[in-house]
Design a protein around this motif. Sequence first.
Motif, mmCIF file in Angstrom:
data_model
loop_
_atom_site.group_PDB
_atom_site.id
_atom_site.type_symbol
_atom_site.label_atom_id
_atom_site.label_comp_id
_atom_site.label_asym_id
_atom_site.label_seq_id
_atom_site.Cartn_x
_atom_site.Cartn_y
_atom_site.Cartn_z
ATOM 1 N N SER A 115 0.821 -1.209 0.000
ATOM 2 C CA SER A 115 0.000 0.000 0.000
ATOM 3 C C SER A 115 0.857 1.263 0.000
ATOM 4 O O SER A 115 0.405 2.324 -0.428
ATOM 5 C CB SER A 115 -0.941 0.007 1.207
ATOM 6 N N HIS A 138 -11.232 -7.134 -6.443
ATOM 7 C CA HIS A 138 -11.947 -6.710 -5.243
ATOM 8 C C HIS A 138 -10.927 -6.151 -4.256
ATOM 9 O O HIS A 138 -9.771 -6.579 -4.223
ATOM 10 C CB HIS A 138 -12.697 -7.873 -4.609
ATOM 11 N N GLU A 139 -11.368 -5.211 -3.445
ATOM 12 C CA GLU A 139 -10.487 -4.642 -2.428
ATOM 13 C C GLU A 139 -10.687 -5.339 -1.094
ATOM 14 O O GLU A 139 -11.817 -5.621 -0.682
ATOM 15 C CB GLU A 139 -10.749 -3.143 -2.261
ATOM 16 N N ILE A 140 -9.571 -5.631 -0.439
ATOM 17 C CA ILE A 140 -9.588 -6.151 0.922
ATOM 18 C C ILE A 140 -8.996 -5.071 1.816
ATOM 19 O O ILE A 140 -7.868 -4.609 1.583
ATOM 20 C CB ILE A 140 -8.754 -7.442 1.045
ATOM 21 N N HIS A 141 -9.731 -4.631 2.815
ATOM 22 C CA HIS A 141 -9.230 -3.596 3.715
ATOM 23 C C HIS A 141 -8.295 -4.222 4.749
ATOM 24 O O HIS A 141 -8.561 -5.292 5.298
ATOM 25 C CB HIS A 141 -10.385 -2.878 4.402
ATOM 26 N N ASP A 201 -6.733 2.960 6.115
ATOM 27 C CA ASP A 201 -7.265 3.072 4.754
ATOM 28 C C ASP A 201 -6.559 2.137 3.773
ATOM 29 O O ASP A 201 -6.899 2.126 2.593
ATOM 30 C CB ASP A 201 -7.120 4.518 4.252
ATOM 31 N N THR A 259 -5.465 -0.950 1.521
ATOM 32 C CA THR A 259 -6.222 -2.035 0.897
ATOM 33 C C THR A 259 -5.284 -2.923 0.088
ATOM 34 O O THR A 259 -4.176 -2.528 -0.264
ATOM 35 C CB THR A 259 -7.322 -1.498 -0.034
#
Length: 278
Positions: free
Chosen positions: A34, A145-148, A153, A155
Amino acid sequence: AVIPHEVTSSGHIVVEVRLNGAGPFRFALDTGASISVVFDHARAAADISPLPGEDVRVLGMTGAGLFPVADVARIRVGSEIWPDARVALLPDATPVASHVGGILGLDFLRRYAVWYSPRDGAVRLYPPDIVAERSYRGWNSIPLHEIHVGAGDATALAFYILIDADPIPTVFDLGATVNLMNRRAAKQLDVPVRQPRDLPDVWGVTGKTAVLTELIVWRMKISSMYWRNRRFLIGDFPVFELLGIDDRPAAVAGTSLFRKRDFIVDFDRMRLLVRSRD
């Protein structure tokens, strides 16, 4: 920008980067990071100083840690300039740092649509809307798809792979040079987990984790595409717990899955476009 790339002996996709005019340094593309990273030897060569009293938590395949940060006035990648970039500063204590001077993470890559071409030997950076507005007929589209990650913030990007009709959520991580699975995925696929002595450890930027066993998948499906004879290492890799997906079957897809295929990461439409086949 059109930037020549190379694939290192470790399997990383690297491009040349200049830090405040110094360099060039070899930086790896990493869709699993990130925040971008500068390793100690590149930091010293570019005369970059850490910000006093500021740290950032860096997550990796093998764990997490707090590291100092720095502001870099100008990072140049090809003809593109990233001004006032904040990066994490990591020590040269892992094998990753012996191959590269740093990592270009999602904080840089998301500014563009990123086209990787092994045939042209280049990475292309496009304005995101140019790619998002095109249909790309003849390309295969893999939904992302986003994984948090944690409470912040940050991802990660993920898609689903299908093995023996079993869907497994899989993190798209170009910073990983191997494919990984957790114990739950191995159990779902009826793979016995043991502790062999002849398998190497997996190294990340924060340390290493032992491999329990490995699996050769003779055929798997991602969206409408098939891959054959792909190797996955199975172990208790901390990345799955850090991402909050250790309670289910999960995997990581590294560069070994994609580096022989043309692909485009379209962040605006959250899709991975893949053209070439093995």
